[in-house]
Design an enzyme around this catalytic site. Structure first.
Site: not given
Length: 139
Positions: A56, A128, A105, A108
Site C-alpha cells: 500500500c 483491478c 487496504c 489504513c
C-alpha cells in the site's frame, strides 16, 4: 515507522487528512483517500513485469505479489488474489450507477480499486487496482 501523530490501533493506521495530504502525492491522495480512479493505461505499474511485492502506498501493508499479476487489458494492474487475504477489505460500492465490490487496504482503509468475477484461474477473480495506490518492492 509512524510519526508521533499517527495512531495505530488494532493494526489500523489512523492519520488526519492533513497528514495524508502531506505524505501522499496528489494522485495518491485522490485515489487512496477520495476513492478516485486513475485514467486507464496511465498508471506506472500497469505494464510493469518486475518480480516483487506490491504494498500500500499509504501505509506499506503487503497487498499483492507479482506472481498473481496478469494482463487483463483493462488499463489497470490486475491480480488474481491478494498476497494475504486479511490485508484487504471488500465493501459493496453502488457509486456511478453500478454495483461493484470495492477493495480497500485493511490497515489504513485506503481505496485500492475493485474486484470482479471475470479473472483467470485459479480464483476466477480480477483485482483491478490503481497504480497510485501501490508501491512495488522489487525482489
Amino acid at each position: 515507522m509512524p510519526d508521533a501523530k499517527t495512531k495505530t490501533t488494532d493494526d489500523k493506521v489512523i492519520k488526519s487528512e492533513e497528514q495524508w495530504r502531506r505524505e501522499l502525492s496528489p494522485i495518491q491522495y485522490a485515489v487512496l483517500r477520495e476513492k478516485a480512479t486513475e485514467r486507464p493505461f496511465s498508471g506506472e505499474y500497469e505494464h510493469d513485469h518486475r518480480a516483487g511485492t506490491y504494498v500500500c502506498a499509504g501505509c506499506g501493508n503487503v497487498l499483492f505479489e507479482s506472481d498473481a499479476k496478469f494482463d487483463s487489458g483493462c488499463g489497470w494492474p490486475s491480480f488474481t488474489q491478494p498476497a494475504v487475504e486479511s490485508h484487504v477489505d471488500e465493501e459493496r460500492d453502488v457509486s456511478h450507477g453500478m454495483i461493484r465490490t470495492e477493495v480497500l487496504c485493511a490497515k489504513c482503509s485506503g481505496h485500492l480499486g475493485h474486484v470482479f468475477p471475470d479473472g483467470p484461474g485459479p480464483t476466477g477473480l480480477r483485482y483491478c487496482i490503481n497504480s497510485a495506490a501501490l508501491k512495488l518492492e522489487p525482489k
